[in-house]
Write an enzyme that holds these catalytic residues in place. Structure first.
Site, PDB file in Angstrom:
ATOM      1  N   HIS A  85       2.204   7.313   0.092  1.00 28.24           N
ATOM      2  CA  HIS A  85       1.581   6.564   1.276  1.00 28.24           C
ATOM      3  C   HIS A  85       0.806   7.483   1.915  1.00 28.24           C
ATOM      4  O   HIS A  85       0.006   7.332   2.784  1.00 28.24           O
ATOM      5  CB  HIS A  85       2.701   6.301   2.227  1.00 28.24           C
ATOM      6  CG  HIS A  85       3.480   4.887   1.652  1.00 28.24           C
ATOM      7  ND1 HIS A  85       2.903   3.855   1.402  1.00 28.24           N
ATOM      8  CD2 HIS A  85       4.802   4.666   1.741  1.00 28.24           C
ATOM      9  CE1 HIS A  85       3.773   2.964   0.997  1.00 28.24           C
ATOM     10  NE2 HIS A  85       4.818   3.438   1.280  1.00 28.24           N
ATOM     11  N   ASP A 143       6.056   1.002  -7.116  1.00 25.20           N
ATOM     12  CA  ASP A 143       6.881   0.879  -6.083  1.00 25.20           C
ATOM     13  C   ASP A 143       6.439  -0.724  -5.467  1.00 25.20           C
ATOM     14  O   ASP A 143       5.506  -1.039  -5.487  1.00 25.20           O
ATOM     15  CB  ASP A 143       6.600   1.984  -5.174  1.00 25.20           C
ATOM     16  CG  ASP A 143       7.414   2.188  -3.810  1.00 25.20           C
ATOM     17  OD1 ASP A 143       8.160   3.087  -3.869  1.00 25.20           O
ATOM     18  OD2 ASP A 143       7.165   1.369  -3.022  1.00 25.20           O
ATOM     19  N   HIS A 151       5.873  -1.238  -2.483  1.00 21.17           N
ATOM     20  CA  HIS A 151       4.982  -0.903  -1.279  1.00 21.17           C
ATOM     21  C   HIS A 151       3.596  -0.335  -2.073  1.00 21.17           C
ATOM     22  O   HIS A 151       3.714   0.338  -2.863  1.00 21.17           O
ATOM     23  CB  HIS A 151       5.621   0.050  -0.401  1.00 21.17           C
ATOM     24  CG  HIS A 151       6.956  -0.220   0.270  1.00 21.17           C
ATOM     25  ND1 HIS A 151       8.220  -0.164  -0.298  1.00 21.17           N
ATOM     26  CD2 HIS A 151       7.196  -1.519   0.960  1.00 21.17           C
ATOM     27  CE1 HIS A 151       9.165  -0.446   0.407  1.00 21.17           C
ATOM     28  NE2 HIS A 151       8.550  -1.470   0.948  1.00 21.17           N
ATOM     29  N   ASP A 167      12.029   0.177  -5.332  1.00 20.46           N
ATOM     30  CA  ASP A 167      12.412  -0.857  -4.101  1.00 20.46           C
ATOM     31  C   ASP A 167      11.935  -2.095  -4.609  1.00 20.46           C
ATOM     32  O   ASP A 167      12.055  -3.083  -3.694  1.00 20.46           O
ATOM     33  CB  ASP A 167      11.927  -0.135  -2.978  1.00 20.46           C
ATOM     34  CG  ASP A 167      10.655   0.721  -3.005  1.00 20.46           C
ATOM     35  OD1 ASP A 167      10.176   1.311  -1.932  1.00 20.46           O
ATOM     36  OD2 ASP A 167       9.766   0.508  -4.060  1.00 20.46           O
TER      37      ASP A 167
END
Ligand SMILES: O=C(CCC1CCCC1)NO
Ligand SMILES: [Zn+2]
Length: 366
Positions: free
Chosen positions: A141, A178, A180, A266
């Site tokens: 990120h 991931d 996200h 995740d």
């Protein structure tokens, strides 16, 4: 098959304290302090499982080093680096108000980026065939001028840029699994046709305003960013179809010299920060498909860099499944609780539609 493995005890010492974002402690409002969800548990337990099962004996241990200022500045602004360096002795926040770090964490973040650099260089130098960098803090990120989403530096972006400079590697594909969106990696390479940035993630989970199909790269890089936002509840069937119908064709069209996987777990069935249903068996199949493509395209050169994944009981089995594939383990660990029989694990029509929409975009990878 020689598989590299990066881990350092200091990754567990990155102190994220109590949660600054999801549960800001406030006794006046009855909010008890709660441990930051990005803590050392899940990642340390991955390492402990790898050691306890003896898998460690099949891996080539790679010692990480700290990324240098010069390497970090290949991705980040001087202002971001300086702000973190200045806060290293006191602790602070990565930049978005939800990325707390403790004293010395910036040194550890350098070690995380340096750990991915070490893994990438070992693979490119032929020291190992592939590698797993079990690093912390995560990185996907972090954007050039700020940390974000528990990430201080863009570990993968830094390693890719450093390897392009030091090893002359030309085409790198980043496959982000991931849950996200890999917004940081995307931002760094958005105009760069030599890096294919693929991200499979839960639609509008985090960042809620990025990761859309319409984000395709810009200028010379148009077509080399490919996002596949998936609906919540996507399980093994949806993920394996997404890899088979989007990731593999994209890799074959792009023909990378190196594949880097942003290995977040995740999207697993037990994760507190995702709403997907992938299991260790699912991760094993994803890894087999990506490693298989890398073997066809670039002599198996794959580097996995650990990102998110928060359930301390389940993440170890998910990550272990991937590391077993890298190491060519024929008798994988039998996971005691798999959740493979959850309802709707198989591909669902609305997931199929999301995958089909991304398939439409493959033609611009050339
Ligand atoms: O696992 C992560 C961190 C996501 C969280 C960052 C703030 C709220 C959700 N990114 O991959
Ligand atoms: Zn994540």
């Amino acid at each position: 098959m020689a598989s590299g493995y990066v881990y350092h005890e200091l990754y567990g010492w990155h102190d994220t304290g109590t949660h600054a974002r999801l549960a800001p402690a406030d006794s006046r409002r009855g909010i008890q302090p709660y441990r930051h969800i990005e803590n050392d548990d899940a990642k340390r337990r991955v390492h402990e499982l790898v050691v306890a099962t003896g898998l460690i004996d099949r891996l080539t241990r790679l010692t990480p080093r700290q990324a240098t200022d010069e390497e970090i500045l290949l991705v980040h602004t001087p202002g971001h680096l300086q702000r973190l360096v200045d806060a290293n002795d006191t602790g602070g926040d990565g930049g978005d108000g939800g990325t707390p770090f403790g004293r010395g964490s910036v040194d550890i973040a350098r070690l995380a980026a340096g750990g991915v650099i070490r893994a990438v260089e070992a693979v490119l130098d032929g020291e190992v065939d592939n590698a797993y960098a079990l690093v912390r803090p995560p990185g996907h990120h972090a954007v050039p001028d700020s940390g974000m989403g528990f990430c201080l530096f863009g570990n993968i972006a830094i390693a890719v840029q450093a390897a392009r400079r030091s090893r002359g590697v030309e085409r790198v594909a980043v496959v982000d699994i991931d849950v996200h969106h890999g917004n940081g990696t995307q931002a760094v390479f958005y105009e760069d046709p030599a890096v294919l940035a693929l991200s499979l993630h839960q639609d509008r989970m985090f960042p809620s305003d990025s990761g859309f199909l319409t984000e395709r790269g810009a200028g010379a890089g148009f077509g080399y960013t490919l996002n596949l936002p998936l609906p919540p509840g996507t399980g093994n069937g949806g993920y394996l179809e997404a890899v088979r119908r989007v990731v593999l064709p994209a890799l074959h069209r792009f023909r990378p010299d190196l594949v880097v996987v942003a290995a977040g777990f995740d999207a697993s069935a037990l994760d507190p920060l995702g709403r997907m249903m992938v299991t260790p068996k699912g991760y094993r199949e994803i890894a087999k498909m990506v490693v298989g493509a890398a073997e066809e395209l670039c002599d198996g050169r794959v580097v996995c860099a650990h990102e998110g994944g928060y359930d301390p009981a389940y993440v170890p089995f998910c990550a272990n499944a991937v590391i077993e594939v890298l190491a060519g383990v024929e008798d994988p660990l039998d996971v005691p609780f798999g959740f493979d029989d959850l309802g709707q694990q198989e591909l669902q029509p609305h997931q199929d539609a999301a995958i089909a929409a991304a398939e439409e975009l493959l033609g611009d990878i050339g």
